[in-house]
Motif scaffolding. Structure first.
Motif, mmCIF file in Angstrom:
data_model
loop_
_atom_site.group_PDB
_atom_site.id
_atom_site.type_symbol
_atom_site.label_atom_id
_atom_site.label_comp_id
_atom_site.label_asym_id
_atom_site.label_seq_id
_atom_site.Cartn_x
_atom_site.Cartn_y
_atom_site.Cartn_z
ATOM 1 N N VAL A 121 9.063 -3.354 -8.247
ATOM 2 C CA VAL A 121 9.452 -2.128 -8.941
ATOM 3 C C VAL A 121 8.214 -1.557 -9.612
ATOM 4 O O VAL A 121 7.426 -2.304 -10.209
ATOM 5 N N LEU A 122 8.030 -0.242 -9.506
ATOM 6 C CA LEU A 122 6.879 0.422 -10.122
ATOM 7 C C LEU A 122 7.355 1.321 -11.248
ATOM 8 O O LEU A 122 8.242 2.160 -11.042
ATOM 9 N N LEU A 123 6.777 1.126 -12.427
ATOM 10 C CA LEU A 123 7.201 1.850 -13.618
ATOM 11 C C LEU A 123 6.062 2.676 -14.193
ATOM 12 O O LEU A 123 4.958 2.159 -14.374
ATOM 13 N N PRO A 124 6.308 3.943 -14.531
ATOM 14 C CA PRO A 124 5.292 4.731 -15.235
ATOM 15 C C PRO A 124 5.098 4.189 -16.647
ATOM 16 O O PRO A 124 5.962 3.484 -17.185
ATOM 17 N N ARG A 125 3.993 4.540 -17.250
ATOM 18 C CA ARG A 125 3.611 3.981 -18.540
ATOM 19 C C ARG A 125 4.706 4.107 -19.608
ATOM 20 O O ARG A 125 5.026 3.139 -20.299
ATOM 21 N N ASP A 126 5.279 5.293 -19.744
ATOM 22 C CA ASP A 126 6.238 5.521 -20.824
ATOM 23 C C ASP A 126 7.442 4.594 -20.724
ATOM 24 O O ASP A 126 7.917 4.069 -21.733
ATOM 25 N N ILE A 127 7.943 4.386 -19.517
ATOM 26 C CA ILE A 127 9.120 3.523 -19.388
ATOM 27 C C ILE A 127 8.736 2.051 -19.508
ATOM 28 O O ILE A 127 9.491 1.246 -20.062
ATOM 29 N N PHE A 128 7.553 1.675 -19.027
ATOM 30 C CA PHE A 128 7.125 0.280 -19.182
ATOM 31 C C PHE A 128 7.047 -0.090 -20.655
ATOM 32 O O PHE A 128 7.499 -1.168 -21.066
ATOM 33 N N LEU A 129 6.515 0.790 -21.465
ATOM 34 C CA LEU A 129 6.384 0.498 -22.895
ATOM 35 C C LEU A 129 7.740 0.451 -23.599
ATOM 36 O O LEU A 129 7.888 -0.218 -24.633
ATOM 37 N N GLN A 130 8.745 1.129 -23.045
ATOM 38 C CA GLN A 130 10.092 1.057 -23.626
ATOM 39 C C GLN A 130 10.685 -0.345 -23.522
ATOM 40 O O GLN A 130 11.588 -0.700 -24.291
ATOM 41 N N CYS A 183 9.891 3.819 -9.210
ATOM 42 C CA CYS A 183 9.803 3.788 -7.751
ATOM 43 C C CYS A 183 10.156 2.391 -7.235
ATOM 44 O O CYS A 183 9.651 1.389 -7.755
ATOM 45 N N GLN A 184 11.007 2.343 -6.227
ATOM 46 C CA GLN A 184 11.398 1.083 -5.618
ATOM 47 C C GLN A 184 11.467 1.222 -4.111
ATOM 48 O O GLN A 184 11.884 2.261 -3.591
ATOM 49 N N PRO A 185 11.105 0.152 -3.383
ATOM 50 C CA PRO A 185 11.310 0.169 -1.941
ATOM 51 C C PRO A 185 12.788 0.017 -1.620
ATOM 52 O O PRO A 185 13.534 -0.618 -2.377
ATOM 53 N N VAL A 186 13.200 0.594 -0.531
ATOM 54 C CA VAL A 186 14.579 0.471 -0.065
ATOM 55 C C VAL A 186 14.553 -0.044 1.365
ATOM 56 O O VAL A 186 13.833 0.484 2.218
ATOM 57 N N PHE A 187 15.327 -1.085 1.596
ATOM 58 C CA PHE A 187 15.452 -1.648 2.944
ATOM 59 C C PHE A 187 16.925 -1.967 3.180
ATOM 60 O O PHE A 187 17.576 -2.570 2.333
ATOM 61 N N GLU A 188 17.436 -1.507 4.302
ATOM 62 C CA GLU A 188 18.840 -1.697 4.668
ATOM 63 C C GLU A 188 19.775 -1.196 3.567
ATOM 64 O O GLU A 188 20.775 -1.816 3.224
ATOM 65 N N ARG A 214 0.833 -1.201 0.000
ATOM 66 C CA ARG A 214 0.000 0.000 0.000
ATOM 67 C C ARG A 214 0.873 1.258 0.000
ATOM 68 O O ARG A 214 0.606 2.206 -0.756
ATOM 69 N N VAL A 215 1.912 1.267 0.807
ATOM 70 C CA VAL A 215 2.822 2.415 0.863
ATOM 71 C C VAL A 215 3.491 2.630 -0.496
ATOM 72 O O VAL A 215 3.630 3.769 -0.978
ATOM 73 N N LEU A 216 3.898 1.541 -1.145
ATOM 74 C CA LEU A 216 4.524 1.662 -2.462
ATOM 75 C C LEU A 216 3.582 2.269 -3.487
ATOM 76 O O LEU A 216 3.974 3.122 -4.290
ATOM 77 N N LEU A 217 2.340 1.847 -3.478
ATOM 78 C CA LEU A 217 1.373 2.393 -4.423
ATOM 79 C C LEU A 217 1.141 3.880 -4.182
ATOM 80 O O LEU A 217 1.071 4.674 -5.128
#
Length: 208
Positions: A149-158, A137-142, A123-126
């Protein structure tokens, strides 16, 4: 901020691996009152994302049977014809898939072996992605970037035409901003690779 106003998110669940180290299909392992894949699908459905698709191997009859049991329709399954090429080949297959809803604005690339991630983490990632709609966007731990990994539309289509050989290489080549979301969830650093991992994590996360 409410998930009701969340942009139209698609989720790619990567499930074409051979589970060699586990010795049996990870997605079919019992998890709580269902299976690993049943739990993952339930999480994203509860988060009300727009669309979920699963990348899988061709003619995986046991997985197909489990997907029927949990009510996941065949039209949302993406076949990777050459899964031996690795995880990134499944991601590229997902980007090239013609079945995505036209209005999606971003995608989550989710591993098929992380049923132990907390709902609050997802939920926090979204919500973090909503605040940074044009960023990776990516979570970071330690101190390390983790999955999903969360990608916006333009980069996903690339991804459809990339010459990269791994997701890490693809992201490093991107000109999009890369935003890190610190999250204190030790599950982000834990792997479900071997039978002992499964025994430990299922005991910790599933037992009442």
């Amino acid at each position: 901020m409410s998930l009701k106003s969340q942009p139209a998110v698609g989720v790619v669940i990567l499930g074409a691996g051979a589970s060699v180290r586990m010795g049996r299909p990870k997605l079919l392992l019992p998890w709580g009152e269902t299976s690993v894949i049943g739990h993952l699908l339930g999480q994203w459905q509860d988060l009300r994302v727009r669309q979920i698709a699963l990348v899988c191997r061709r003619a995986d009859k046991p997985l197909a049977a489990e997907l029927r049991r949990v009510g996941f329709p065949p039209r949302h399954r993406i076949v990777n014809p050459k899964p031996e090429r690795g995880m990134f080949s499944s991601i590229v297959c997902a980007a090239r898939w013609k079945g995505w809803d036209a209005g999606l604005t971003s995608w989550v690339i989710a591993l098929g072996d992380q049923p132990h991630l907390r709902m609050e983490t997802l939920r926090v990632l979204l919500l973090f992605s909503r605040q940074h709609p044009q960023s990776i966007c990516q979570p970071v731990f330690e101190g390390r970037r983790r999955h999903p990994v969360l990608l916006p539309r333009d980069i996903f289509l690339q991804l459809r035409h990339t010459g990269a050989s791994t997701l890490k290489e693809f992201l490093q080549q991107s000109t999009f901003p890369h935003m890190e979301c610190p999250i204190e969830d030790s599950g982000l650093s834990r792997d479900l690779d071997f039978p002992e991992d499964y025994e430990r994590l299922s005991s910790e996360y599933c037992d009442p």
